[in-house]
Design an enzyme around this catalytic site. Structure first.
Site, PDB file in Angstrom:
ATOM      1  N   GLY A   1      -4.718 -19.736  14.553  1.00  0.00           N
ATOM      2  CA  GLY A   1      -5.635 -20.876  14.453  1.00  0.00           C
ATOM      3  C   GLY A   1      -5.425 -21.753  13.243  1.00  0.00           C
ATOM      4  O   GLY A   1      -6.387 -22.312  12.715  1.00  0.00           O
TER       5      GLY A   1
ATOM      6  N   CYS B   1     -20.215 -23.849 -11.323  1.00  0.00           N
ATOM      7  CA  CYS B   1     -20.244 -24.979 -12.246  1.00  0.00           C
ATOM      8  C   CYS B   1     -18.910 -25.730 -12.156  1.00  0.00           C
ATOM      9  O   CYS B   1     -17.851 -25.107 -12.051  1.00  0.00           O
ATOM     10  CB  CYS B   1     -20.479 -24.470 -13.675  1.00  0.00           C
ATOM     11  SG  CYS B   1     -20.614 -25.830 -14.851  1.00  0.00           S
TER      12      CYS B   1
ATOM     13  N   SER C   1      -2.866 -24.992  11.659  1.00  0.00           N
ATOM     14  CA  SER C   1      -1.844 -25.977  12.000  1.00  0.00           C
ATOM     15  C   SER C   1      -0.570 -25.786  11.179  1.00  0.00           C
ATOM     16  O   SER C   1       0.424 -26.461  11.414  1.00  0.00           O
ATOM     17  CB  SER C   1      -2.391 -27.391  11.797  1.00  0.00           C
ATOM     18  OG  SER C   1      -2.856 -27.532  10.468  1.00  0.00           O
TER      19      SER C   1
ATOM     20  N   CYS D   1     -25.838 -27.798 -13.731  1.00  0.00           N
ATOM     21  CA  CYS D   1     -25.660 -26.431 -14.237  1.00  0.00           C
ATOM     22  C   CYS D   1     -26.761 -26.127 -15.252  1.00  0.00           C
ATOM     23  O   CYS D   1     -26.964 -26.901 -16.194  1.00  0.00           O
ATOM     24  CB  CYS D   1     -24.295 -26.307 -14.890  1.00  0.00           C
ATOM     25  SG  CYS D   1     -24.053 -24.733 -15.721  1.00  0.00           S
TER      26      CYS D   1
ATOM     27  N   ASN E   1     -10.240 -20.279   5.768  1.00  0.00           N
ATOM     28  CA  ASN E   1     -11.593 -20.750   6.104  1.00  0.00           C
ATOM     29  C   ASN E   1     -12.571 -20.425   4.985  1.00  0.00           C
ATOM     30  O   ASN E   1     -12.446 -19.396   4.317  1.00  0.00           O
ATOM     31  CB  ASN E   1     -12.062 -20.130   7.420  1.00  0.00           C
ATOM     32  CG  ASN E   1     -11.155 -20.518   8.566  1.00  0.00           C
ATOM     33  OD1 ASN E   1     -10.372 -21.461   8.438  1.00  0.00           O
ATOM     34  ND2 ASN E   1     -11.227 -19.812   9.678  1.00  0.00           N
ATOM     35  N   VAL E   2     -13.554 -21.283   4.848  1.00  0.00           N
ATOM     36  CA  VAL E   2     -14.537 -21.116   3.779  1.00  0.00           C
ATOM     37  C   VAL E   2     -15.894 -20.726   4.365  1.00  0.00           C
ATOM     38  O   VAL E   2     -16.918 -20.834   3.709  1.00  0.00           O
ATOM     39  CB  VAL E   2     -14.651 -22.422   2.946  1.00  0.00           C
ATOM     40  CG1 VAL E   2     -13.354 -22.714   2.212  1.00  0.00           C
ATOM     41  CG2 VAL E   2     -15.029 -23.629   3.826  1.00  0.00           C
TER      42      VAL E   2
ATOM     43  N   CYS F   1     -24.786 -25.646 -18.894  1.00  0.00           N
ATOM     44  CA  CYS F   1     -24.111 -26.721 -19.635  1.00  0.00           C
ATOM     45  C   CYS F   1     -24.443 -28.112 -19.112  1.00  0.00           C
ATOM     46  O   CYS F   1     -23.923 -29.106 -19.614  1.00  0.00           O
ATOM     47  CB  CYS F   1     -22.603 -26.504 -19.617  1.00  0.00           C
ATOM     48  SG  CYS F   1     -21.865 -26.837 -18.004  1.00  0.00           S
TER      49      CYS F   1
ATOM     50  N   TYR G   1     -20.792 -31.392   1.921  1.00  0.00           N
ATOM     51  CA  TYR G   1     -20.754 -29.923   1.942  1.00  0.00           C
ATOM     52  C   TYR G   1     -22.099 -29.338   2.365  1.00  0.00           C
ATOM     53  O   TYR G   1     -22.148 -28.310   3.040  1.00  0.00           O
ATOM     54  CB  TYR G   1     -20.276 -29.372   0.584  1.00  0.00           C
ATOM     55  CG  TYR G   1     -18.764 -29.456   0.469  1.00  0.00           C
ATOM     56  CD1 TYR G   1     -17.946 -28.482   1.018  1.00  0.00           C
ATOM     57  CD2 TYR G   1     -18.151 -30.551  -0.138  1.00  0.00           C
ATOM     58  CE1 TYR G   1     -16.561 -28.576   0.951  1.00  0.00           C
ATOM     59  CE2 TYR G   1     -16.774 -30.656  -0.202  1.00  0.00           C
ATOM     60  CZ  TYR G   1     -15.984 -29.660   0.350  1.00  0.00           C
ATOM     61  OH  TYR G   1     -14.609 -29.759   0.308  1.00  0.00           O
TER      62      TYR G   1
ATOM     63  N   HIS H   1      -9.036 -20.287   0.187  1.00  0.00           N
ATOM     64  CA  HIS H   1      -9.581 -21.598  -0.199  1.00  0.00           C
ATOM     65  C   HIS H   1     -11.048 -21.516  -0.636  1.00  0.00           C
ATOM     66  O   HIS H   1     -11.772 -22.505  -0.597  1.00  0.00           O
ATOM     67  CB  HIS H   1      -9.438 -22.604   0.960  1.00  0.00           C
ATOM     68  CG  HIS H   1      -8.018 -23.020   1.233  1.00  0.00           C
ATOM     69  ND1 HIS H   1      -7.620 -23.654   2.384  1.00  0.00           N
ATOM     70  CD2 HIS H   1      -6.890 -22.878   0.476  1.00  0.00           C
ATOM     71  CE1 HIS H   1      -6.307 -23.897   2.333  1.00  0.00           C
ATOM     72  NE2 HIS H   1      -5.845 -23.423   1.192  1.00  0.00           N
TER      73      HIS H   1
HETATM   74  P1  OAD Z   1      -6.401 -27.489  11.134  1.00  0.00           P
HETATM   75  O1  OAD Z   1      -7.535 -28.294  11.643  1.00  0.00           O
HETATM   76  O2  OAD Z   1      -5.311 -28.185  10.434  1.00  0.00           O
HETATM   77  O3  OAD Z   1      -5.735 -26.691  12.343  1.00  0.00           O
HETATM   78  C1  OAD Z   1      -6.493 -25.952  13.248  1.00  0.00           C
HETATM   79  C2  OAD Z   1      -5.552 -25.292  14.227  1.00  0.00           C
HETATM   80  O4  OAD Z   1      -6.339 -24.486  15.093  1.00  0.00           O
HETATM   81  C3  OAD Z   1      -4.774 -26.268  15.126  1.00  0.00           C
HETATM   82  O5  OAD Z   1      -3.398 -25.932  15.088  1.00  0.00           O
HETATM   83  C4  OAD Z   1      -5.360 -26.030  16.518  1.00  0.00           C
HETATM   84  O6  OAD Z   1      -4.391 -26.147  17.547  1.00  0.00           O
HETATM   85  C5  OAD Z   1      -5.835 -24.602  16.394  1.00  0.00           C
HETATM   86  N1  OAD Z   1      -6.926 -24.219  17.311  1.00  0.00           N
HETATM   87  C6  OAD Z   1      -7.889 -24.998  17.853  1.00  0.00           C
HETATM   88  N2  OAD Z   1      -8.715 -24.265  18.619  1.00  0.00           N
HETATM   89  C7  OAD Z   1      -8.257 -22.989  18.580  1.00  0.00           C
HETATM   90  C8  OAD Z   1      -8.672 -21.762  19.154  1.00  0.00           C
HETATM   91  N3  OAD Z   1      -9.744 -21.683  19.937  1.00  0.00           N
HETATM   92  N4  OAD Z   1      -7.955 -20.653  18.878  1.00  0.00           N
HETATM   93  C9  OAD Z   1      -6.872 -20.702  18.060  1.00  0.00           C
HETATM   94  N5  OAD Z   1      -6.443 -21.831  17.496  1.00  0.00           N
HETATM   95  C10 OAD Z   1      -7.109 -22.964  17.734  1.00  0.00           C
HETATM   96  O7  OAD Z   1      -7.032 -26.335  10.231  1.00  0.00           O
HETATM   97  P2  OAD Z   1      -6.309 -25.398   9.167  1.00  0.00           P
HETATM   98  O8  OAD Z   1      -4.923 -25.085   9.572  1.00  0.00           O
HETATM   99  O9  OAD Z   1      -7.223 -24.294   8.878  1.00  0.00           O
HETATM  100  O10 OAD Z   1      -8.083 -27.110   3.331  1.00  0.00           O
HETATM  101  O11 OAD Z   1      -6.261 -26.373   7.911  1.00  0.00           O
HETATM  102  C11 OAD Z   1      -5.716 -25.901   6.718  1.00  0.00           C
HETATM  103  C12 OAD Z   1      -6.466 -26.484   5.555  1.00  0.00           C
HETATM  104  O12 OAD Z   1      -6.505 -27.915   5.675  1.00  0.00           O
HETATM  105  C13 OAD Z   1      -7.935 -26.097   5.480  1.00  0.00           C
HETATM  106  O13 OAD Z   1      -8.146 -24.870   4.878  1.00  0.00           O
HETATM  107  C14 OAD Z   1      -8.524 -27.221   4.701  1.00  0.00           C
HETATM  108  C15 OAD Z   1      -7.864 -28.356   5.418  1.00  0.00           C
HETATM  109  O14 OAD Z   1      -7.832 -29.578   4.805  1.00  0.00           O
HETATM  110  C16 OAD Z   1      -8.819 -27.599   2.331  1.00  0.00           C
HETATM  111  O15 OAD Z   1      -9.889 -28.152   2.512  1.00  0.00           O
HETATM  112  C17 OAD Z   1      -8.197 -27.398   0.992  1.00  0.00           C
END
Ligand code: OAD
Length: 253
Positions: free
Chosen positions: A195, A135, A197, A155, A110-111, A158, A75, A127
């Site tokens: 953006g 903590c 999946s 922390c 997104n974080v 604690c 991280y 997320h």
């Molecule tokens: P992913 O990596 O699963 O998906 C990213 C998506 O963005 C894909 O469908 C790509 O096709 C698309 N993409 C790539 N470039 C792009 C662009 N320029 N414009 C638009 N889309 C584009 O990421 P997330 O869907 O965010 O969770 O993943 C969901 C969660 O899985 C995250 O929040 C994280 C991860 O594990 C945790 O960590 C709990």
């Protein structure tokens, strides 16, 4: 003179029409919207974060219990990456869109905080946020202080390990974020998935919830996802180009 509309512009125009008519829009974003800022997505087969690491090793409470130093360092590496990037035209277009419609709720998986940096207001961080540290004993209010160089730091209240304020696999979505999202989904007439999946639940279920309430479903993503076949409008392009084009289209007669 009127320019004939290219076939690829038709969904753009359709989306602009829907946006003009909408009373309440919900936007759900994922890692793809930050890709054009230079941040890796998770599931890109080439350079996605999960192509180099397994989520079970880095993004679960079990992983943190097993190897807190490795998880903390990963991280820290992501935080360092974040310090060298900035919002892209997709983030700015969404911030502008929020100014131009009666009501827009932005939910992000997104974080990275880039939506807020671009000027979006009241962003629901589904997320969490990687820049905050809490903590690991969630009921304790302890905060990191700069003097503690341990990895992870402890922390001050604690002595438990501190951790990034993000949601790991197997953990619950923060209650306030979940409640605010559900309320927005019940009230929206347009739902835009940008953006992401669409494979990680509960966020991946939002489109269906919005559709069940009668909302029009829009997807902006260069690649097809499990949502694509169910969406009313699909714009297969990068959000950093498509979203500014939507704003431009809004200004056309
Ligand atoms: P992913 O990596 O699963 O998906 C990213 C998506 O963005 C894909 O469908 C790509 O096709 C698309 N993409 C790539 N470039 C792009 C662009 N320029 N414009 C638009 N889309 C584009 O990421 P997330 O869907 O965010 O969770 O993943 C969901 C969660 O899985 C995250 O929040 C994280 C991860 O594990 C945790 O960590 C709990």
């Amino acid at each position: 003179m009127l320019r004939p509309m290219r076939e690829s512009e038709q969904p753009l125009r359709q989306l602009a029409d829907s946006v003009r008519d909408a009373g309440h829009i919900v936007v759900l974003t994922g890692a793809g919207i930050s890709a054009e800022s230079g941040l890796a997505t998770f599931r890109d087969p080439q350079d996605g974060l999960w192509s180099a690491h397994r989520p079970e090793d880095l993004a679960t409470p079990e992983a943190f219990a097993r190897d807190p130093q490795m998880v903390w360092r990963w991280y820290e590496w992501r935080r360092a990456r974040l310090r060298s990037v900035a919002p892209n035209p997709g983030h700015y277009a969404l911030a502008e869109l929020q100014q131009r419609v009666p009501s827009l709720t932005l939910i992000t998986q997104n974080v990275d905080g880039l939506h807020q940096q671009a000027g979006s207001r009241d962003v629901i961080e589904f997320h969490g946020n990687i820049t905050r540290t809490v903590c690991s004993n969630r009921s304790c209010p302890g905060q990191w202080h700069a003097g503690d160089q341990r990895e992870p730091p402890h922390c001050p209240v604690c002595d438990a390990f501190l951790r990034p304020d993000v949601v790991w696999f197997g953990e619950s979505i923060p209650v306030a974020a979940m409640q605010a999202s559900l309320a927005a989904l019940a009230a929206c007439d347009v739902f835009m998935s940008i953006g992401t999946s669409s494979v990680v639940y509960p966020a991946a279920g939002m489109a269906q919830q919005a559709a069940a309430n009668g909302a029009e479903i829009v997807e902006i993503n260069p690649n097809a996802t499990p949502l694509s076949s169910a969406a009313d409008i699909v714009i297969p392009g990068p959000s950093g180009e498509v979203l500014p084009a939507v704003i431009k289209q809004l200004d056309l007669p």
